[in-house]
Write a protein that holds these residues in place. Structure first.
Motif, mmCIF file in Angstrom:
data_model
loop_
_atom_site.group_PDB
_atom_site.id
_atom_site.type_symbol
_atom_site.label_atom_id
_atom_site.label_comp_id
_atom_site.label_asym_id
_atom_site.label_seq_id
_atom_site.Cartn_x
_atom_site.Cartn_y
_atom_site.Cartn_z
ATOM 1 N N SER A 486 25.530 4.158 -35.661
ATOM 2 C CA SER A 486 25.171 5.578 -35.505
ATOM 3 C C SER A 486 25.045 5.972 -34.038
ATOM 4 N N LYS A 487 25.943 5.414 -33.202
ATOM 5 C CA LYS A 487 25.921 5.689 -31.772
ATOM 6 C C LYS A 487 27.305 6.089 -31.267
ATOM 7 N N ARG A 488 27.326 7.004 -30.329
ATOM 8 C CA ARG A 488 28.524 7.331 -29.559
ATOM 9 C C ARG A 488 28.459 6.534 -28.260
ATOM 10 N N SER A 489 29.619 6.119 -27.761
ATOM 11 C CA SER A 489 29.651 5.265 -26.577
ATOM 12 C C SER A 489 29.066 5.959 -25.354
ATOM 13 N N THR A 490 28.989 7.276 -25.370
ATOM 14 C CA THR A 490 28.393 8.009 -24.257
ATOM 15 C C THR A 490 26.875 8.126 -24.369
ATOM 16 N N GLY A 491 26.319 7.548 -25.437
ATOM 17 C CA GLY A 491 24.869 7.464 -25.542
ATOM 18 C C GLY A 491 24.230 8.308 -26.623
ATOM 19 N N GLU A 492 24.950 9.321 -27.157
ATOM 20 C CA GLU A 492 24.357 10.199 -28.164
ATOM 21 C C GLU A 492 24.236 9.494 -29.513
ATOM 22 N N ASP A 493 23.256 9.944 -30.296
ATOM 23 C CA ASP A 493 23.117 9.482 -31.672
ATOM 24 C C ASP A 493 24.060 10.279 -32.574
ATOM 25 N N LEU A 494 24.581 9.631 -33.615
ATOM 26 C CA LEU A 494 25.440 10.288 -34.591
ATOM 27 C C LEU A 494 24.621 10.592 -35.836
ATOM 28 N N ASP A 495 24.694 11.829 -36.290
ATOM 29 C CA ASP A 495 23.904 12.256 -37.448
ATOM 30 C C ASP A 495 24.718 12.092 -38.728
ATOM 31 N N PHE A 496 24.992 10.836 -39.070
ATOM 32 C CA PHE A 496 25.728 10.495 -40.282
ATOM 33 C C PHE A 496 25.056 9.295 -40.937
ATOM 34 N N GLN A 498 24.982 5.536 -42.261
ATOM 35 C CA GLN A 498 25.664 4.369 -41.695
ATOM 36 C C GLN A 498 26.894 4.013 -42.514
ATOM 37 N N SER A 499 27.979 3.714 -41.805
ATOM 38 C CA SER A 499 29.217 3.326 -42.464
ATOM 39 C C SER A 499 30.055 2.528 -41.484
ATOM 40 N N ASN A 500 30.789 1.557 -41.980
ATOM 41 C CA ASN A 500 31.568 0.665 -41.114
ATOM 42 C C ASN A 500 32.861 1.352 -40.678
ATOM 43 N N VAL A 501 32.717 2.332 -39.792
ATOM 44 C CA VAL A 501 33.844 3.132 -39.309
ATOM 45 C C VAL A 501 33.769 3.224 -37.787
ATOM 46 N N LEU A 502 34.921 3.107 -37.140
ATOM 47 C CA LEU A 502 35.046 3.316 -35.701
ATOM 48 C C LEU A 502 36.051 4.431 -35.455
ATOM 49 N N LYS A 503 35.747 5.312 -34.487
ATOM 50 C CA LYS A 503 36.668 6.395 -34.147
ATOM 51 C C LYS A 503 36.816 6.465 -32.630
ATOM 52 N N PHE A 504 38.074 6.346 -32.172
ATOM 53 C CA PHE A 504 38.397 6.334 -30.752
ATOM 54 C C PHE A 504 39.023 7.679 -30.362
ATOM 55 N N TYR A 505 38.376 8.378 -29.421
ATOM 56 C CA TYR A 505 38.870 9.667 -28.939
ATOM 57 C C TYR A 505 39.665 9.439 -27.658
ATOM 58 N N LEU A 506 40.898 9.946 -27.624
ATOM 59 C CA LEU A 506 41.782 9.717 -26.488
ATOM 60 C C LEU A 506 41.815 10.924 -25.553
ATOM 61 N N GLU A 507 42.235 10.671 -24.331
ATOM 62 C CA GLU A 507 42.198 11.672 -23.275
ATOM 63 C C GLU A 507 43.073 12.889 -23.569
ATOM 64 N N ASP A 508 44.123 12.696 -24.366
ATOM 65 C CA ASP A 508 45.055 13.799 -24.632
ATOM 66 C C ASP A 508 44.670 14.632 -25.856
ATOM 67 N N GLY A 509 43.507 14.340 -26.451
ATOM 68 C CA GLY A 509 43.063 15.071 -27.631
ATOM 69 C C GLY A 509 43.368 14.379 -28.942
ATOM 70 N N SER A 510 44.160 13.308 -28.899
ATOM 71 C CA SER A 510 44.445 12.519 -30.097
ATOM 72 C C SER A 510 43.248 11.629 -30.411
ATOM 73 N N TRP A 511 43.237 11.069 -31.622
ATOM 74 C CA TRP A 511 42.198 10.091 -31.968
ATOM 75 C C TRP A 511 42.713 9.089 -32.988
ATOM 76 N N ILE A 512 42.020 7.962 -33.075
ATOM 77 C CA ILE A 512 42.343 6.906 -34.035
ATOM 78 C C ILE A 512 41.034 6.455 -34.669
ATOM 79 N N ALA A 513 41.031 6.298 -35.987
ATOM 80 C CA ALA A 513 39.837 5.816 -36.696
ATOM 81 C C ALA A 513 40.209 4.595 -37.527
ATOM 82 N N ILE A 514 39.252 3.687 -37.682
ATOM 83 C CA ILE A 514 39.467 2.460 -38.443
ATOM 84 C C ILE A 514 38.317 2.302 -39.424
#
Length: 554
Positions: A486-496, A498-514
């Motif tokens: 329940s954490k964002r890599s920039t330090g914020e808490d995620l209000d969801f 708990q679930s075994n999910v990772l989401k990567f935000y890219l510089e160009d606006g694209s993203w990938i989730a696993i």
């Protein structure tokens, strides 16, 4: 020890003895190494003998846990639930044992007289003021599967906090071979007939935005041998559309004999329907999965038939619904749309263009259904749309699960409207790309069955979590959401939850989730890739996919 317990009772149940006799050592290892678990959509698994299979004993065990939960949660209230089932092997038998087990708790069951769509069960729970519901289905899985989904009093699938209580109750009966299957008070079991169909059909008709428009649309429809027939063709025809049914796929065949797959997410499931569409020069093809909660679309565009993904269908529906609501003065004062963390950002951009609040949830329509109820209770926002990338849509909240009949009717209305403007749904999508940027959404799934497969999937998530890449496909990773911590890599808490999910935000606006699938032995990789054109976005996707596969070692 568990295998020995099943062998002990085999003499009393021929289906157990026959199953054991037909199993290899490998089959037995997989069937007995664990018990079936509840995932994002309940309990789902291969049919067969053993605790890790769908069978009468594992379904009975689940109902013992659900029944105890209902009695504890709704003490002092009238205890009644609704039960529906689909066309799969053992579905009717699982519905029957569910009703009989629940009757031992004094719970009345209202069971559909024969197979019905999953969203109609959700509707029936609300219509009958039940405290819960059950659907026996494996949705879009292959014929070897079946499943068991449980619903709350709002017609929404049970969320994690409620499921945890059910699971705790289930675990109080670790040995399912001790369960007596010859129980039940039939006086507590009632039948739901056609009256509910008529009520559901009228509710469906009520979602139309332009009911009086002249209809000039030919639709090929397939139920994939499932529960959407004859309801969806009847619905569309009663609203004025010309419908051609793929007859070979309209029988309630548990072996899905005349379809290559019952899953509308897979292109080969449309092969026969497209043959029909070519023959009759149809405008669109609509396909529902066996329990009629998912819907897929194929569009006749400039002489070729083009498939729409769940994300694309959701974007087109939103553009049509929101623009029509505005034009017809049917937009509520404070509208809200729900989708998931693995759904395309294109839908968010469309919603925000029309001033609609967007709220994201985890994967699983139970989270969307719960959000609808929360905001209805608060009275702060009014629901106008909910969807997932996996072909699930909800337009009106008289059901609280994804509703393919609703989606079929609204897609037909949109296609009919745009046809008058000499545009296809593909033209509408291309217009959205021109306005918001080309969005290419892809899902890549790897299947890893059994105990070793489960470990491999866990290792993939561990690799990306513990050694988070700074770049993917040569593009900088701006931040990562870890829904397990329940954490964002920039330090914020995620209000969801708990679930075994990772989401990567890219510089160009694209993203990938696993994320690992909650219902199948799969690890899923979701891509939302943005480019100036679809060609450039597709090229970028291939680069990203290759890099992700390299890191995951697949």
């Amino acid at each position: 020890m568990t295998l020995k317990n099943w062998e002990r009772i085999a003499k009393d149940y021929p289906w157990i003895q026959d199953g054991l006799n037909s199993m290899s050592d490998h089959d037995k290892q997989d069937a007995f190494y664990k018990s079936l678990e509840f995932g994002t959509a309940g309990m789902r698994g291969l049919l067969g003998v053993g605790p890790n299979r769908m069978n009468l004993l594992t379904v009975a065990k689940a109902n013992l846990g659900f029944g105890k939960y209902l009695v504890e949660e709704f003490e002092g209230q009238e205890l009644k639930i609704a039960i529906a089932y689909d066309n799969r092997h053992m579905s009717k038998e699982f519905a029957d044992i569910s009703a009989r087990i629940l009757s031992t708790f004094g719970i009345q069951s209202y069971v559909f007289e024969n197979l019905r769509p999953t969203p109609e069960l959700s509707f029936a729970v609300r219509e009958l003021s039940c405290i819960g519901g059950i659907v026996i289905t494996a949705s879009h899985n292959p014929k070897e599967y079946n499943g068991y989904k449980v619903y709350d009093e709002t017609g929404c699938q049970l969320i994690d906090s409620k499921i945890a209580k059910v699971i705790a109750n289930i675990n109080e009966n670790p040995d399912e071979t001790l369960i007596d299957l010859n129980v039940g008070d039939t006086s507590l079991i009632h039948t739901i007939g056609e009256d509910m169909d008529h009520k559901y059909l009228e509710a469906l008709k009520g979602i139309q935005l332009r009911p009086n428009d002249e209809k000039d649309l030919t639709i090929v429809f397939t139920s994939q041998h499932g529960t959407s027939y004859p309801l969806v063709p009847n619905l569309l025809e009663s609203c004025g559309y010309k419908v051609i049914v793929v007859e070979e796929q309209s029988s309630f065949d548990p072996d899905f004999s005349n379809t290559k797959t019952p899953n509308p997410e897979e292109l080969e499931s449309y092969d026969l329907a497209i043959e029909y569409a070519i023959k009759y020069n149809a405008d669109i093809v609509l396909s529902c999965d066996p329990d009629a909660d998912r819907m897929g679309i194929v569009v006749n565009h400039e002489g070729s038939f083009e498939y729409l993904t769940g994300n694309q269908g959701g974007s087109i529906l939103q553009e049509y619904i929101y623009s029509s609501r505005n034009e017809l003065n049917k937009m509520p004062e404070r509208p809200i749309m729900f989708n998931t963390v693995v759904t395309s950002d294109l839908g968010d951009k469309i919603a925000k263009k029309y001033g609609i609040t967007v709220e994201k949830t985890l994967t699983g329509f139970k989270y969307i259904g719960t959000k609808i109820q929360e905001h209805n209770t608060k009275g702060d926002y009014e629901f106008v749309f909910g969807y997932e990338e996996s072909y699930g849509y909800l337009l009106a909240d008289f059901a609280r699960d994804k509703d393919a009949p609703q989606a079929c009717l609204m897609v037909a209305e949109a296609a009919n409207f745009y046809k008058k403007e000499k545009r296809t749904l593909v033209d509408v999508l291309n217009g959205l790309y021109a306005e918001h940027g080309a969005h290419v959404e892809k899902q890549v799934a790897i299947t890893r069955a059994g105990e070793t497969g489960l470990q491999e999937i866990q290792n993939i998530l561990k690799t990306f979590r513990e050694d988070s890449p700074a770049t993917l496909g040569g593009i900088n990773v701006l931040m990562v959401d870890d829904f397990l911590t329940s954490k964002r890599s920039t330090g914020e808490d995620l209000d969801f939850p708990q679930s075994n999910v990772l989401k990567f935000y890219l510089e160009d606006g694209s993203w990938i989730a696993i994320r690992p699938s909650g219902t199948e032995p799969k690890c899923k990789f979701y891509y939302c890739v943005i480019g100036k054109t679809t060609e450039l976005a597709n090229e970028k996707f291939e680069t990203l996919k290759n890099d992700v596969n390299r890191i995951a070692k697949i």
